[in-house]
Motif scaffolding. Structure first.
Motif, PDB file in Angstrom:
ATOM      1  N   PHE A   1       0.866  -1.178   0.000  1.00 38.23           N
ATOM      2  CA  PHE A   1       0.000   0.000   0.000  1.00 38.23           C
ATOM      3  C   PHE A   1       0.901   1.226   0.000  1.00 38.23           C
ATOM      4  CE2 PHE A   1       0.741  -1.334   4.344  1.00 38.23           C
ATOM      5  CZ  PHE A   1       1.084  -0.166   5.002  1.00 38.23           C
ATOM      6  N   ASN A   2       0.308   2.392  -0.219  1.00 41.39           N
ATOM      7  CA  ASN A   2       1.069   3.637  -0.279  1.00 41.39           C
ATOM      8  C   ASN A   2       1.590   3.999   1.109  1.00 41.39           C
ATOM      9  OD1 ASN A   2       2.062   6.229  -0.875  1.00 41.39           O
ATOM     10  ND2 ASN A   2       0.085   7.159  -0.428  1.00 41.39           N
ATOM     11  N   THR A   3       2.904   4.057   1.242  1.00 39.62           N
ATOM     12  CA  THR A   3       3.512   4.432   2.518  1.00 39.62           C
ATOM     13  C   THR A   3       4.129   5.822   2.467  1.00 39.62           C
ATOM     14  OG1 THR A   3       5.611   3.400   1.878  1.00 39.62           O
ATOM     15  CG2 THR A   3       4.028   2.029   3.089  1.00 39.62           C
ATOM     16  N   ASP A   4       4.019   6.491   1.315  1.00 33.78           N
ATOM     17  CA  ASP A   4       4.636   7.808   1.124  1.00 33.78           C
ATOM     18  C   ASP A   4       3.607   8.908   1.353  1.00 33.78           C
ATOM     19  OD1 ASP A   4       6.116   9.983   0.454  1.00 33.78           O
ATOM     20  OD2 ASP A   4       6.274   9.527  -1.688  1.00 33.78           O
ATOM     21  N   LEU A   5       3.618   9.489   2.563  1.00 29.97           N
ATOM     22  CA  LEU A   5       2.634  10.526   2.893  1.00 29.97           C
ATOM     23  C   LEU A   5       2.955  11.860   2.229  1.00 29.97           C
ATOM     24  CD1 LEU A   5       1.941   9.809   6.669  1.00 29.97           C
ATOM     25  CD2 LEU A   5       0.500   9.261   4.713  1.00 29.97           C
ATOM     26  N   THR A   6       4.133  11.965   1.588  1.00 28.23           N
ATOM     27  CA  THR A   6       4.465  13.209   0.890  1.00 28.23           C
ATOM     28  C   THR A   6       3.983  13.175  -0.563  1.00 28.23           C
ATOM     29  OG1 THR A   6       6.642  12.404   0.174  1.00 28.23           O
ATOM     30  CG2 THR A   6       6.512  13.461   2.335  1.00 28.23           C
ATOM     31  N   MET A   7       3.459  12.040  -1.025  1.00 31.63           N
ATOM     32  CA  MET A   7       3.029  11.925  -2.420  1.00 31.63           C
ATOM     33  C   MET A   7       1.836  12.839  -2.690  1.00 31.63           C
ATOM     34  SD  MET A   7       2.161   8.463  -4.577  1.00 31.63           S
ATOM     35  CE  MET A   7       0.478   8.262  -4.023  1.00 31.63           C
ATOM     36  N   LYS A   8       1.936  13.649  -3.738  1.00 35.80           N
ATOM     37  CA  LYS A   8       0.884  14.597  -4.073  1.00 35.80           C
ATOM     38  C   LYS A   8      -0.201  13.913  -4.921  1.00 35.80           C
ATOM     39  CE  LYS A   8       3.286  17.930  -2.228  1.00 35.80           C
ATOM     40  NZ  LYS A   8       3.884  19.024  -2.956  1.00 35.80           N
ATOM     41  N   PRO A   9      -1.435  14.429  -4.900  1.00 37.92           N
ATOM     42  CA  PRO A   9      -2.481  13.881  -5.770  1.00 37.92           C
ATOM     43  C   PRO A   9      -2.182  14.189  -7.228  1.00 37.92           C
ATOM     44  CG  PRO A   9      -3.250  15.864  -4.671  1.00 37.92           C
ATOM     45  CD  PRO A   9      -1.924  15.534  -4.065  1.00 37.92           C
ATOM     46  N   LYS A  10      -2.782  13.408  -8.117  1.00 40.22           N
ATOM     47  CA  LYS A  10      -2.570  13.628  -9.548  1.00 40.22           C
ATOM     48  C   LYS A  10      -3.167  14.974  -9.962  1.00 40.22           C
ATOM     49  CE  LYS A  10      -2.377   8.760 -10.885  1.00 40.22           C
ATOM     50  NZ  LYS A  10      -2.975   7.686 -11.710  1.00 40.22           N
ATOM     51  N   THR A  11      -2.525  15.639 -10.910  1.00 36.28           N
ATOM     52  CA  THR A  11      -3.009  16.941 -11.372  1.00 36.28           C
ATOM     53  C   THR A  11      -3.349  16.879 -12.855  1.00 36.28           C
ATOM     54  OG1 THR A  11      -0.716  17.633 -11.770  1.00 36.28           O
ATOM     55  CG2 THR A  11      -1.689  18.229  -9.664  1.00 36.28           C
ATOM     56  N   ASN A  12      -4.314  17.720 -13.246  1.00 40.22           N
ATOM     57  CA  ASN A  12      -4.682  17.840 -14.650  1.00 40.22           C
ATOM     58  C   ASN A  12      -3.681  18.730 -15.372  1.00 40.22           C
ATOM     59  OD1 ASN A  12      -7.114  16.305 -14.270  1.00 40.22           O
ATOM     60  ND2 ASN A  12      -8.037  18.126 -13.329  1.00 40.22           N
ATOM     61  N   GLU A  13      -3.846  18.866 -16.692  1.00 42.39           N
ATOM     62  CA  GLU A  13      -2.910  19.671 -17.481  1.00 42.39           C
ATOM     63  C   GLU A  13      -2.906  21.129 -17.058  1.00 42.39           C
ATOM     64  OE1 GLU A  13      -3.680  19.177 -21.599  1.00 42.39           O
ATOM     65  OE2 GLU A  13      -3.071  17.068 -21.657  1.00 42.39           O
ATOM     66  N   ASP A  14      -4.056  21.629 -16.575  1.00 36.02           N
ATOM     67  CA  ASP A  14      -4.122  23.041 -16.157  1.00 36.02           C
ATOM     68  C   ASP A  14      -3.617  23.250 -14.727  1.00 36.02           C
ATOM     69  OD1 ASP A  14      -6.112  21.910 -14.660  1.00 36.02           O
ATOM     70  OD2 ASP A  14      -7.732  23.211 -15.385  1.00 36.02           O
ATOM     71  N   GLY A  15      -3.175  22.175 -14.085  1.00 34.96           N
ATOM     72  CA  GLY A  15      -2.632  22.301 -12.740  1.00 34.96           C
ATOM     73  C   GLY A  15      -3.628  22.030 -11.638  1.00 34.96           C
ATOM     74  N   SER A  16      -4.900  21.830 -11.970  1.00 37.01           N
ATOM     75  CA  SER A  16      -5.912  21.553 -10.962  1.00 37.01           C
ATOM     76  C   SER A  16      -5.794  20.099 -10.501  1.00 37.01           C
ATOM     77  CB  SER A  16      -7.314  21.815 -11.518  1.00 37.01           C
ATOM     78  OG  SER A  16      -7.565  20.993 -12.644  1.00 37.01           O
ATOM     79  N   VAL A  17      -6.323  19.812  -9.327  1.00 42.88           N
ATOM     80  CA  VAL A  17      -6.246  18.460  -8.767  1.00 42.88           C
ATOM     81  C   VAL A  17      -7.332  17.579  -9.376  1.00 42.88           C
ATOM     82  CG1 VAL A  17      -6.548  17.105  -6.657  1.00 42.88           C
ATOM     83  CG2 VAL A  17      -5.215  19.206  -6.610  1.00 42.88           C
ATOM     84  N   ASP A  18      -6.942  16.363  -9.756  1.00 41.30           N
ATOM     85  CA  ASP A  18      -7.898  15.383 -10.274  1.00 41.30           C
ATOM     86  C   ASP A  18      -8.475  14.615  -9.086  1.00 41.30           C
ATOM     87  OD1 ASP A  18      -9.331  13.406 -11.465  1.00 41.30           O
ATOM     88  OD2 ASP A  18      -7.745  12.709 -12.795  1.00 41.30           O
ATOM     89  N   PHE A  19      -9.679  15.004  -8.661  1.00 39.15           N
ATOM     90  CA  PHE A  19     -10.283  14.387  -7.488  1.00 39.15           C
ATOM     91  C   PHE A  19     -10.779  12.966  -7.766  1.00 39.15           C
ATOM     92  CE2 PHE A  19     -10.406  18.783  -6.035  1.00 39.15           C
ATOM     93  CZ  PHE A  19     -10.034  18.634  -4.716  1.00 39.15           C
ATOM     94  N   HIS A  20     -10.762  12.547  -9.018  1.00 41.68           N
ATOM     95  CA  HIS A  20     -11.135  11.177  -9.344  1.00 41.68           C
ATOM     96  C   HIS A  20      -9.955  10.225  -9.174  1.00 41.68           C
ATOM     97  CE1 HIS A  20     -15.042  12.406 -10.915  1.00 41.68           C
ATOM     98  NE2 HIS A  20     -14.427  13.403 -11.542  1.00 41.68           N
ATOM     99  N   GLN A  21      -8.756  10.766  -9.096  1.00 40.91           N
ATOM    100  CA  GLN A  21      -7.544   9.952  -8.971  1.00 40.91           C
ATOM    101  C   GLN A  21      -6.770  10.355  -7.724  1.00 40.91           C
ATOM    102  OE1 GLN A  21      -6.757   7.428 -11.047  1.00 40.91           O
ATOM    103  NE2 GLN A  21      -8.601   7.774 -12.233  1.00 40.91           N
ATOM    104  N   LEU A  22      -7.348  10.059  -6.573  1.00 39.12           N
ATOM    105  CA  LEU A  22      -6.709  10.417  -5.310  1.00 39.12           C
ATOM    106  C   LEU A  22      -6.021   9.174  -4.737  1.00 39.12           C
ATOM    107  CD1 LEU A  22      -9.456  12.700  -3.759  1.00 39.12           C
ATOM    108  CD2 LEU A  22      -7.201  13.414  -4.505  1.00 39.12           C
ATOM    109  N   ASP A  23      -4.864   8.876  -5.274  1.00 38.21           N
ATOM    110  CA  ASP A  23      -4.136   7.686  -4.835  1.00 38.21           C
ATOM    111  C   ASP A  23      -3.412   7.904  -3.513  1.00 38.21           C
ATOM    112  OD1 ASP A  23      -4.950   6.376  -7.116  1.00 38.21           O
ATOM    113  OD2 ASP A  23      -3.207   7.013  -8.277  1.00 38.21           O
ATOM    114  N   ILE A  24      -3.563   9.094  -2.936  1.00 38.83           N
ATOM    115  CA  ILE A  24      -2.862   9.363  -1.685  1.00 38.83           C
ATOM    116  C   ILE A  24      -3.555   8.684  -0.506  1.00 38.83           C
ATOM    117  CG2 ILE A  24      -1.827  11.530  -2.438  1.00 38.83           C
ATOM    118  CD1 ILE A  24      -4.079  13.028  -1.147  1.00 38.83           C
ATOM    119  N   ILE A  25      -4.791   8.200  -0.696  1.00 39.93           N
ATOM    120  CA  ILE A  25      -5.478   7.440   0.344  1.00 39.93           C
ATOM    121  C   ILE A  25      -5.394   5.966  -0.018  1.00 39.93           C
ATOM    122  CG2 ILE A  25      -7.733   6.861   1.300  1.00 39.93           C
ATOM    123  CD1 ILE A  25      -8.399   9.710   1.469  1.00 39.93           C
TER     124      ILE A  25
END
Length: 302
Positions: A14-38
């Motif tokens: 499982f993800n053990t890296d708490l510093t990993m950022k969420p995926k971002t779209n091309e415009d720099g906004s956060v992709d809330f459908h791809q939140l692999d940080i949880i």
């Protein structure tokens, strides 16, 4: 010759890296459908695998003396509730559906409490040992406190939200100058407005309006606009924005390089020092008064 062994190895699934950022779209906004940080898990999932230690075999020299192989390190699973070890002792398995984290080398699984609607008068304040997922909004005046992560699909108004882990707001927060977000780890939100926000990790959002924001890690304001207007923004490592301040002359403070928690503690200590100095002056005046009384032959009771 001796046969060298190898250290025990624990592999986490499982993800053990708490510093990993969420995926971002091309415009720099956060992709809330791809939140692999949880890191979600299901009952029966293998959370970690142990490759056992190999101590090797000693050798012998021409004189019959034992040659010891190099020292190796053994490891064992460390884990909390809702987890068990397989019969062969090689796998760590979840007992419940929930969320898995690694804290100081110890694996924790907390189950999730789901609010299908709003957090309002129908639910009251929510306090939970695990994670909390809110499908609706969080209404002004109500509070959520969770030892794990908190995820809100709707809008957070002037509410109090405190998480031991991460806070994720898919719509954002309109704090009405009384809303508070407090996370032990990271905070990800669509926008932050008129609120106080404190993160033990990083903060990622698309806009910050008139907020008091502090993070031990990076503060990233991205998306199409990526602006900060008004308030105070403090980060221990980095602040990344597209636009800061406004043409209206709104005072906007950006401060970076010092852990905001230490700055806050410093200011509190300054206040305590001032209070102690005032108290010291009063005590000194009393000593002086007593000394004069003694010099004049007066008596002082025990």
């Amino acid at each position: 010759m001796p046969q060298q062994g190898r250290d025990a190895v624990i592999t986490y699934h499982f993800n053990t890296d708490l510093t990993m950022k969420p995926k971002t779209n091309e415009d720099g906004s956060v992709d809330f459908h791809q939140l692999d940080i949880i890191s979600s898990c299901k009952k029966g999932d293998v959370l970690a695998t142990l490759t056992p230690v190999d101590y090797g075999k000693p050798g012998i020299d021409v004189c019959g003396n034992i040659i010891k192989p190099a020292k190796v390190n053994n490891k064992t699973f460390r884990y909390g509730h809702n987890i068990h070890v397989s019969e062969d002792g090689m796998q760590l398995i979840s007992d419940v559906d929930g969320h898995v984290t690694l804290v100081d080398g110890k694996v924790f699984v907390s189950d999730t409490f789901e609010v299908k609607g709003d957090v309002d008068a129908s639910t009251g304040d929510i306090t939970y040992e695990g994670n909390v997922v809110v499908r609706g909004n969080v209404i002004t005046g109500f509070a959520i406190r969770a030892k794990g992560d908190i995820e809100v699909n709707g809008v957070v108004e002037g509410a109090y939200i405190e998480a031991g882990g991460q806070i994720i707001l898919k719509r954002g927060m309109q704090g009405m100058n009384k809303g508070i977000l407090k996370a032990g780890s990271n905070i990800v939100s669509k926008f932050l407005e008129n609120a106080e926000v404190i993160a033990g990790g990083y903060i990622s959002t698309e806009s910050i309006l008139h907020c008091k924001v502090s993070a031990k890690g990076d503060i990233t304001v991205g998306g199409k606009r990526g602006f900060v207007t008004g308030g105070e923004i403090r980060s221990g490592t980095m602040i990344s924005v597209k636009t800061a301040g406004s043409q209206m002359g709104t005072a906007t403070l950006l401060e970076v390089g010092i852990d905001p928690a230490i700055v806050e503690e410093f200011h509190e200590l300054e206040k305590k020092m001032a209070a102690l100095l005032t108290e010291k002056e009063k005590v000194t005046q009393n000593f002086t008064a007593f000394r004069k009384k003694l010099e004049q032959g007066g008596q002082i009771t025990e």
